[in-house]
Design a protein around this motif. Structure first.
Motif, PDB file in Angstrom:
ATOM      1  N   LYS A 104       0.806  -1.214   0.000  1.00 23.64           N
ATOM      2  CA  LYS A 104       0.000   0.000   0.000  1.00 23.64           C
ATOM      3  C   LYS A 104       0.840   1.265   0.000  1.00 23.64           C
ATOM      4  CE  LYS A 104      -0.718   0.110   5.030  1.00 23.64           C
ATOM      5  NZ  LYS A 104       0.091   1.316   5.273  1.00 23.64           N
ATOM      6  N   GLY A 105       2.150   1.139   0.222  1.00 23.92           N
ATOM      7  CA  GLY A 105       3.006   2.316   0.290  1.00 23.92           C
ATOM      8  C   GLY A 105       3.052   2.888   1.691  1.00 23.92           C
ATOM      9  N   THR A 106       3.697   4.012   1.832  1.00 26.11           N
ATOM     10  CA  THR A 106       3.921   4.581   3.162  1.00 26.11           C
ATOM     11  C   THR A 106       2.898   5.638   3.556  1.00 26.11           C
ATOM     12  OG1 THR A 106       5.426   6.260   2.273  1.00 26.11           O
ATOM     13  CG2 THR A 106       6.404   4.177   2.958  1.00 26.11           C
ATOM     14  N   VAL A 107       1.998   6.002   2.637  1.00 29.44           N
ATOM     15  CA  VAL A 107       1.030   7.061   2.908  1.00 29.44           C
ATOM     16  C   VAL A 107      -0.408   6.563   2.860  1.00 29.44           C
ATOM     17  CG1 VAL A 107       0.129   9.282   2.111  1.00 29.44           C
ATOM     18  CG2 VAL A 107       2.596   8.848   2.056  1.00 29.44           C
ATOM     19  N   ARG A 108      -0.750   5.789   1.848  1.00 29.75           N
ATOM     20  CA  ARG A 108      -2.128   5.343   1.655  1.00 29.75           C
ATOM     21  C   ARG A 108      -2.543   4.359   2.739  1.00 29.75           C
ATOM     22  NH1 ARG A 108      -3.686   6.236  -3.801  1.00 29.75           N
ATOM     23  NH2 ARG A 108      -2.661   8.181  -4.420  1.00 29.75           N
ATOM     24  N   THR A 109      -3.816   4.393   3.097  1.00 28.05           N
ATOM     25  CA  THR A 109      -4.342   3.454   4.091  1.00 28.05           C
ATOM     26  C   THR A 109      -4.905   2.200   3.441  1.00 28.05           C
ATOM     27  OG1 THR A 109      -6.501   4.554   4.047  1.00 28.05           O
ATOM     28  CG2 THR A 109      -4.904   5.315   5.693  1.00 28.05           C
ATOM     29  N   MET A 110      -5.104   2.236   2.136  1.00 28.02           N
ATOM     30  CA  MET A 110      -5.689   1.108   1.407  1.00 28.02           C
ATOM     31  C   MET A 110      -4.869   0.824   0.167  1.00 28.02           C
ATOM     32  SD  MET A 110      -9.510   0.887  -0.278  1.00 28.02           S
ATOM     33  CE  MET A 110     -10.267   1.015   1.346  1.00 28.02           C
ATOM     34  N   ASN A 111      -4.781  -0.447  -0.194  1.00 25.54           N
ATOM     35  CA  ASN A 111      -4.087  -0.837  -1.425  1.00 25.54           C
ATOM     36  C   ASN A 111      -5.126  -1.093  -2.514  1.00 25.54           C
ATOM     37  OD1 ASN A 111      -2.428  -1.785  -3.438  1.00 25.54           O
ATOM     38  ND2 ASN A 111      -1.341  -3.247  -2.145  1.00 25.54           N
ATOM     39  N   GLN A 112      -5.130  -0.258  -3.548  1.00 19.73           N
ATOM     40  CA  GLN A 112      -6.075  -0.394  -4.647  1.00 19.73           C
ATOM     41  C   GLN A 112      -5.436  -1.048  -5.878  1.00 19.73           C
ATOM     42  OE1 GLN A 112      -7.851   3.552  -5.194  1.00 19.73           O
ATOM     43  NE2 GLN A 112      -9.366   3.086  -3.633  1.00 19.73           N
ATOM     44  N   ASP A 113      -4.232  -1.579  -5.703  1.00 21.80           N
ATOM     45  CA  ASP A 113      -3.574  -2.340  -6.770  1.00 21.80           C
ATOM     46  C   ASP A 113      -3.935  -3.820  -6.657  1.00 21.80           C
ATOM     47  OD1 ASP A 113      -2.329   0.005  -7.480  1.00 21.80           O
ATOM     48  OD2 ASP A 113      -0.287  -0.703  -7.108  1.00 21.80           O
ATOM     49  N   SER A 114      -3.887  -4.526  -7.781  1.00 23.35           N
ATOM     50  CA  SER A 114      -4.044  -5.977  -7.822  1.00 23.35           C
ATOM     51  C   SER A 114      -3.067  -6.536  -8.840  1.00 23.35           C
ATOM     52  CB  SER A 114      -5.470  -6.377  -8.229  1.00 23.35           C
ATOM     53  OG  SER A 114      -6.425  -5.950  -7.293  1.00 23.35           O
ATOM     54  N   PHE A 115      -2.680  -7.818  -8.654  1.00 19.12           N
ATOM     55  CA  PHE A 115      -1.814  -8.433  -9.644  1.00 19.12           C
ATOM     56  C   PHE A 115      -2.090  -9.922  -9.736  1.00 19.12           C
ATOM     57  CE2 PHE A 115       0.713  -9.373  -5.881  1.00 19.12           C
ATOM     58  CZ  PHE A 115       1.292 -10.610  -6.178  1.00 19.12           C
ATOM     59  N   PHE A 116      -1.602 -10.516 -10.834  1.00 16.03           N
ATOM     60  CA  PHE A 116      -1.661 -11.959 -11.030  1.00 16.03           C
ATOM     61  C   PHE A 116      -0.397 -12.366 -11.770  1.00 16.03           C
ATOM     62  CE2 PHE A 116      -2.465 -15.709 -13.609  1.00 16.03           C
ATOM     63  CZ  PHE A 116      -3.070 -16.577 -12.711  1.00 16.03           C
ATOM     64  N   ALA A 117       0.143 -13.506 -11.400  1.00 17.11           N
ATOM     65  CA  ALA A 117       1.278 -14.078 -12.129  1.00 17.11           C
ATOM     66  C   ALA A 117       1.190 -15.591 -11.979  1.00 17.11           C
ATOM     67  CB  ALA A 117       2.609 -13.561 -11.585  1.00 17.11           C
ATOM     68  N   GLY A 118       0.963 -16.284 -13.092  1.00 12.71           N
ATOM     69  CA  GLY A 118       0.861 -17.729 -12.994  1.00 12.71           C
ATOM     70  C   GLY A 118       0.450 -18.380 -14.295  1.00 12.71           C
ATOM     71  N   SER A 119       0.389 -19.689 -14.261  1.00 12.98           N
ATOM     72  CA  SER A 119      -0.016 -20.470 -15.428  1.00 12.98           C
ATOM     73  C   SER A 119      -1.527 -20.399 -15.608  1.00 12.98           C
ATOM     74  CB  SER A 119       0.413 -21.931 -15.240  1.00 12.98           C
ATOM     75  OG  SER A 119      -0.059 -22.728 -16.299  1.00 12.98           O
ATOM     76  N   VAL A 120      -1.965 -20.297 -16.871  1.00 17.47           N
ATOM     77  CA  VAL A 120      -3.401 -20.254 -17.164  1.00 17.47           C
ATOM     78  C   VAL A 120      -3.814 -21.410 -18.074  1.00 17.47           C
ATOM     79  CG1 VAL A 120      -3.755 -17.793 -16.777  1.00 17.47           C
ATOM     80  CG2 VAL A 120      -2.917 -18.566 -18.999  1.00 17.47           C
ATOM     81  N   GLY A 121      -2.948 -22.427 -18.182  1.00 15.79           N
ATOM     82  CA  GLY A 121      -3.274 -23.593 -18.988  1.00 15.79           C
ATOM     83  C   GLY A 121      -2.183 -23.909 -19.988  1.00 15.79           C
ATOM     84  N   THR A 122      -2.528 -24.735 -20.975  1.00 14.55           N
ATOM     85  CA  THR A 122      -1.557 -25.119 -21.993  1.00 14.55           C
ATOM     86  C   THR A 122      -2.173 -24.987 -23.384  1.00 14.55           C
ATOM     87  OG1 THR A 122      -2.247 -27.442 -21.860  1.00 14.55           O
ATOM     88  CG2 THR A 122      -0.391 -26.763 -20.474  1.00 14.55           C
ATOM     89  N   LEU A 123      -1.306 -24.659 -24.340  1.00 15.11           N
ATOM     90  CA  LEU A 123      -1.659 -24.641 -25.757  1.00 15.11           C
ATOM     91  C   LEU A 123      -0.617 -25.470 -26.500  1.00 15.11           C
ATOM     92  CD1 LEU A 123      -2.636 -20.923 -26.494  1.00 15.11           C
ATOM     93  CD2 LEU A 123      -4.135 -22.913 -26.728  1.00 15.11           C
ATOM     94  N   ASP A 124      -1.085 -26.408 -27.296  1.00  9.19           N
ATOM     95  CA  ASP A 124      -0.173 -27.274 -28.049  1.00  9.19           C
ATOM     96  C   ASP A 124       0.860 -27.931 -27.128  1.00  9.19           C
ATOM     97  OD1 ASP A 124      -1.461 -26.489 -30.409  1.00  9.19           O
ATOM     98  OD2 ASP A 124      -0.156 -24.735 -30.610  1.00  9.19           O
TER      99      ASP A 124
END
Length: 245
Positions: free
Chosen positions: A9-29
């Motif tokens: 959230k950083g050093t000033v904000r009281t809420m974190n409005q960021d989101s993220f994703f990192a990962g596998s979403v399946g396979t192709l071929d």
């Protein structure tokens, strides 16, 4: 492929409005397909948090469904996923006065084999680190970027401009979302770095390059960049996702 992600959230904000994703979403071929995503929400109270979380959930869900169906047209499925997120945020915004005007940036990269496609809306960024150099893949959809294009600001002036956080595109603010897409050549030993402006407004690209290539370990590069931002009293939420091929 290896990937790392973290948000604060950083050093000033009281809420974190960021989101993220990192990962596998399946396979192709028979090949693993990996998605990296960063969203930076905007809106009062819990609206920005809800917007970014909704965009993440709906975007990832749509990508997984298309990959499972064998759709290998990355440009099409990423644009469709952004449209799905856009529609859901618009619907949520109608459900409560507290949610009116909410929206989010979005930057995502989808990788499978030798194919890498990047999409962005807003000013969250994607960088590629290749041949010991770092290059910004995406282009900010922001007021200061427009001023740079018109010759009214230099890149150096934009870095400290008081209105640098004003964006001209977002997911969930218009009936139709307009994405930019990029095809990236990512080879063994290259990196992709996705981040919200909470990082890019404080840590410059050469510092990012140094931490990825010359820091103690790849496994802690994202954490070190985060620590630099927090050490400089990050006034905004900070999110970073790093992928190594």
């Amino acid at each position: 492929m290896k990937y790392w992600g973290l948000t604060d959230k950083g050093t000033v904000r009281t809420m974190n409005q960021d989101s993220f994703f990192a990962g596998s979403v399946g396979t192709l071929d028979g090949k693993e397909t990996v998605l990296c995503l960063v969203c930076d929400g905007m809106g009062g109270a819990k609206a920005g948090d809800l917007a970014s979380a909704t965009a993440r959930e709906k975007f990832v869900e749509a990508i997984k469904n298309d990959i499972a169906a064998g759709n290998g047209n990355f440009r099409v499925i990423m644009a469709d996923a952004a449209d799905r997120a856009n529609r859901d945020i618009l619907e949520l915004a109608k459900s409560s006065p507290d949610y009116r005007g909410m929206g989010t940036t979005l930057v995502a990269a989808l990788l499978c084999g030798d194919r890498t496609t990047v999409v962005n809306v807003g000013d969250s960024r994607c960088y590629i680190i290749k041949n010991n150099e770092i290059k910004q893949v995406t282009k900010d959809h922001s007021l200061v970027e427009d001023m740079i294009d018109k010759g009214e600001l230099s890149r150096e002036q934009a870095w400290k401009h008081p209105r640098k956080n004003l964006i001209t595109r977002a997911v969930g603010t218009e009936l139709h979302v307009h994405c930019d897409t990029f095809e990236v050549e990512l080879d063994e030993g290259d990196y992709l770095l996705l981040c919200s402006d909470g990082l890019s407004n404080i840590v410059n690209s050469q510092e990012m390059l140094f931490e990825v290539l010359y820091g103690d370990s790849n496994d802690t590069a994202a954490e070190r960049m985060m620590n630099i931002a927090l050490g400089r009293n990050a006034s905004d939420n900070v999110t970073v996702v790093l992928l190594s091929k």
